[in-house]
Write a protein that holds these residues in place. Structure first.
Motif, PDB file in Angstrom:
ATOM      1  N   ALA A  24       0.839  -1.191   0.000  1.00  0.00           N
ATOM      2  CA  ALA A  24       0.000   0.000   0.000  1.00  0.00           C
ATOM      3  C   ALA A  24       0.877   1.245   0.000  1.00  0.00           C
ATOM      4  O   ALA A  24       1.928   1.287   0.637  1.00  0.00           O
ATOM      5  CB  ALA A  24      -0.901   0.004   1.235  1.00  0.00           C
ATOM      6  N   THR A  25       0.434   2.236  -0.720  1.00  0.00           N
ATOM      7  CA  THR A  25       1.061   3.552  -0.726  1.00  0.00           C
ATOM      8  C   THR A  25      -0.057   4.574  -0.690  1.00  0.00           C
ATOM      9  O   THR A  25      -1.224   4.243  -0.917  1.00  0.00           O
ATOM     10  CB  THR A  25       1.895   3.788  -2.002  1.00  0.00           C
ATOM     11  OG1 THR A  25       1.013   3.758  -3.131  1.00  0.00           O
ATOM     12  CG2 THR A  25       3.003   2.761  -2.166  1.00  0.00           C
ATOM     13  N   VAL A  26       0.282   5.813  -0.428  1.00  0.00           N
ATOM     14  CA  VAL A  26      -0.715   6.874  -0.488  1.00  0.00           C
ATOM     15  C   VAL A  26      -1.332   6.900  -1.883  1.00  0.00           C
ATOM     16  O   VAL A  26      -2.551   6.999  -2.037  1.00  0.00           O
ATOM     17  CB  VAL A  26      -0.095   8.241  -0.131  1.00  0.00           C
ATOM     18  CG1 VAL A  26      -1.036   9.377  -0.480  1.00  0.00           C
ATOM     19  CG2 VAL A  26       0.274   8.283   1.349  1.00  0.00           C
ATOM     20  N   ASP A  27      -0.502   6.769  -2.898  1.00  0.00           N
ATOM     21  CA  ASP A  27      -0.991   6.824  -4.271  1.00  0.00           C
ATOM     22  C   ASP A  27      -2.010   5.723  -4.559  1.00  0.00           C
ATOM     23  O   ASP A  27      -3.029   5.956  -5.196  1.00  0.00           O
ATOM     24  CB  ASP A  27       0.180   6.745  -5.248  1.00  0.00           C
ATOM     25  CG  ASP A  27      -0.218   7.083  -6.669  1.00  0.00           C
ATOM     26  OD1 ASP A  27      -1.171   7.852  -6.867  1.00  0.00           O
ATOM     27  OD2 ASP A  27       0.441   6.580  -7.591  1.00  0.00           O
ATOM     28  N   PRO A  42      -1.871  14.561  -7.986  1.00  0.00           N
ATOM     29  CA  PRO A  42      -0.412  14.394  -7.864  1.00  0.00           C
ATOM     30  C   PRO A  42       0.191  15.247  -6.740  1.00  0.00           C
ATOM     31  O   PRO A  42       1.064  14.781  -6.001  1.00  0.00           O
ATOM     32  CB  PRO A  42       0.117  14.816  -9.237  1.00  0.00           C
ATOM     33  CG  PRO A  42      -1.030  14.609 -10.166  1.00  0.00           C
ATOM     34  CD  PRO A  42      -2.260  14.914  -9.354  1.00  0.00           C
ATOM     35  N   GLU A  43      -0.271  16.467  -6.601  1.00  0.00           N
ATOM     36  CA  GLU A  43       0.247  17.336  -5.532  1.00  0.00           C
ATOM     37  C   GLU A  43      -0.172  16.815  -4.156  1.00  0.00           C
ATOM     38  O   GLU A  43       0.612  16.853  -3.206  1.00  0.00           O
ATOM     39  CB  GLU A  43      -0.234  18.770  -5.735  1.00  0.00           C
ATOM     40  CG  GLU A  43       0.242  19.732  -4.665  1.00  0.00           C
ATOM     41  CD  GLU A  43       1.760  19.868  -4.559  1.00  0.00           C
ATOM     42  OE1 GLU A  43       2.237  20.238  -3.471  1.00  0.00           O
ATOM     43  OE2 GLU A  43       2.476  19.617  -5.540  1.00  0.00           O
ATOM     44  N   ILE A  44      -1.389  16.327  -4.048  1.00  0.00           N
ATOM     45  CA  ILE A  44      -1.868  15.782  -2.771  1.00  0.00           C
ATOM     46  C   ILE A  44      -1.050  14.554  -2.388  1.00  0.00           C
ATOM     47  O   ILE A  44      -0.616  14.423  -1.244  1.00  0.00           O
ATOM     48  CB  ILE A  44      -3.377  15.445  -2.851  1.00  0.00           C
ATOM     49  CG1 ILE A  44      -4.181  16.737  -2.997  1.00  0.00           C
ATOM     50  CG2 ILE A  44      -3.822  14.655  -1.637  1.00  0.00           C
ATOM     51  CD1 ILE A  44      -5.626  16.525  -3.398  1.00  0.00           C
ATOM     52  N   VAL A  45      -0.827  13.670  -3.351  1.00  0.00           N
ATOM     53  CA  VAL A  45      -0.010  12.476  -3.089  1.00  0.00           C
ATOM     54  C   VAL A  45       1.379  12.892  -2.614  1.00  0.00           C
ATOM     55  O   VAL A  45       1.916  12.335  -1.656  1.00  0.00           O
ATOM     56  CB  VAL A  45       0.063  11.569  -4.341  1.00  0.00           C
ATOM     57  CG1 VAL A  45       1.122  10.482  -4.176  1.00  0.00           C
ATOM     58  CG2 VAL A  45      -1.299  10.944  -4.626  1.00  0.00           C
ATOM     59  N   ALA A  46       1.961  13.901  -3.253  1.00  0.00           N
ATOM     60  CA  ALA A  46       3.284  14.392  -2.841  1.00  0.00           C
ATOM     61  C   ALA A  46       3.254  14.935  -1.415  1.00  0.00           C
ATOM     62  O   ALA A  46       4.193  14.721  -0.642  1.00  0.00           O
ATOM     63  CB  ALA A  46       3.771  15.470  -3.812  1.00  0.00           C
ATOM     64  N   GLN A  47       2.184  15.623  -1.046  1.00  0.00           N
ATOM     65  CA  GLN A  47       2.079  16.192   0.294  1.00  0.00           C
ATOM     66  C   GLN A  47       1.863  15.117   1.363  1.00  0.00           C
ATOM     67  O   GLN A  47       2.200  15.324   2.530  1.00  0.00           O
ATOM     68  CB  GLN A  47       0.935  17.218   0.350  1.00  0.00           C
ATOM     69  CG  GLN A  47       1.131  18.418  -0.546  1.00  0.00           C
ATOM     70  CD  GLN A  47       2.383  19.204  -0.214  1.00  0.00           C
ATOM     71  OE1 GLN A  47       2.744  19.383   0.939  1.00  0.00           O
ATOM     72  NE2 GLN A  47       3.058  19.661  -1.250  1.00  0.00           N
ATOM     73  N   LEU A  48       1.276  13.989   0.975  1.00  0.00           N
ATOM     74  CA  LEU A  48       0.961  12.928   1.941  1.00  0.00           C
ATOM     75  C   LEU A  48       1.983  11.788   1.942  1.00  0.00           C
ATOM     76  O   LEU A  48       1.832  10.826   2.693  1.00  0.00           O
ATOM     77  CB  LEU A  48      -0.435  12.353   1.653  1.00  0.00           C
ATOM     78  CG  LEU A  48      -1.610  13.315   1.780  1.00  0.00           C
ATOM     79  CD1 LEU A  48      -2.913  12.609   1.399  1.00  0.00           C
ATOM     80  CD2 LEU A  48      -1.705  13.890   3.180  1.00  0.00           C
ATOM     81  N   HIS A  49       3.042  11.898   1.117  1.00  0.00           N
ATOM     82  CA  HIS A  49       4.002  10.798   0.981  1.00  0.00           C
ATOM     83  C   HIS A  49       4.634  10.389   2.304  1.00  0.00           C
ATOM     84  O   HIS A  49       5.106   9.267   2.456  1.00  0.00           O
ATOM     85  CB  HIS A  49       5.090  11.135  -0.041  1.00  0.00           C
ATOM     86  CG  HIS A  49       6.163  12.008   0.507  1.00  0.00           C
ATOM     87  ND1 HIS A  49       6.024  13.362   0.631  1.00  0.00           N
ATOM     88  CD2 HIS A  49       7.392  11.690   1.011  1.00  0.00           C
ATOM     89  CE1 HIS A  49       7.129  13.851   1.181  1.00  0.00           C
ATOM     90  NE2 HIS A  49       7.961  12.881   1.418  1.00  0.00           N
ATOM     91  N   LYS A  50       4.626  11.264   3.281  1.00  0.00           N
ATOM     92  CA  LYS A  50       5.191  10.969   4.609  1.00  0.00           C
ATOM     93  C   LYS A  50       4.530   9.723   5.225  1.00  0.00           C
ATOM     94  O   LYS A  50       5.134   9.052   6.053  1.00  0.00           O
ATOM     95  CB  LYS A  50       4.973  12.191   5.507  1.00  0.00           C
ATOM     96  CG  LYS A  50       5.416  12.044   6.928  1.00  0.00           C
ATOM     97  CD  LYS A  50       5.121  13.318   7.709  1.00  0.00           C
ATOM     98  CE  LYS A  50       5.524  13.202   9.161  1.00  0.00           C
ATOM     99  NZ  LYS A  50       5.214  14.431   9.901  1.00  0.00           N
TER     100      LYS A  50
END
Length: 132
Positions: A24-27, A42-50
């Motif tokens: 599982a990943t955020v994406d 894409p921007e949301i996924v980048a912000q949640l990658h943590k």
């Protein structure tokens, strides 16, 4: 006058379909419920990658991460992240802020804290099964 060659534009990344046998990943888990568009994904996924390292112990099939933004037209934005993992209670993180990006970060950090707490408790039970 010579024309300079146009720089080739990189193609838009293809949306990745979740691999039900992959990690599982955020994406793979993110579902935009309300208040966001697919163009923002894409921007949301980048912000949640943590959150990715905390999800990697699960399969993509087990995890659903719902993102909702209310009051988009108001001064204060309400962002809610709901994490559902098969067989476990839901985790819910809310945040309010005039800046929607800041609200997303606050909710992300709250969810990160809840996930780490859950993981630590699970690991403690495994290490010491007689301790409550």
């Amino acid at each position: 006058m010579t024309e300079s060659p146009e720089r080739p534009q990189s193609p838009e990344p293809e949306p990745r379909a979740p691999d039900p046998h992959g990690r599982a990943t955020v994406d793979s888990a993110l579902r935009l419920v309300k208040g966001y568009t697919e163009a923002e994904r894409p921007e949301i996924v980048a912000q949640l990658h943590k959150l990715d390292p905390l999800l990697e112990g699960y399969t993509a099939e087990q995890v659903d991460l719902a993102l909702d933004r209310k009051d988009a037209e108001h001064r204060v934005q309400t962002v809610t992240l709901v994490l559902s993992i098969a067989g476990e209670p839901e985790l819910v993180a809310h945040a309010e802020d005039a800046d929607p990006l800041r609200a997303l970060h606050i909710a992300r950090d709250e969810l990160d804290s809840q996930l780490r707490t859950r993981k630590n408790k699970r690991e403690q039970r495994i290490r010491d099964p007689h301790r409550r």
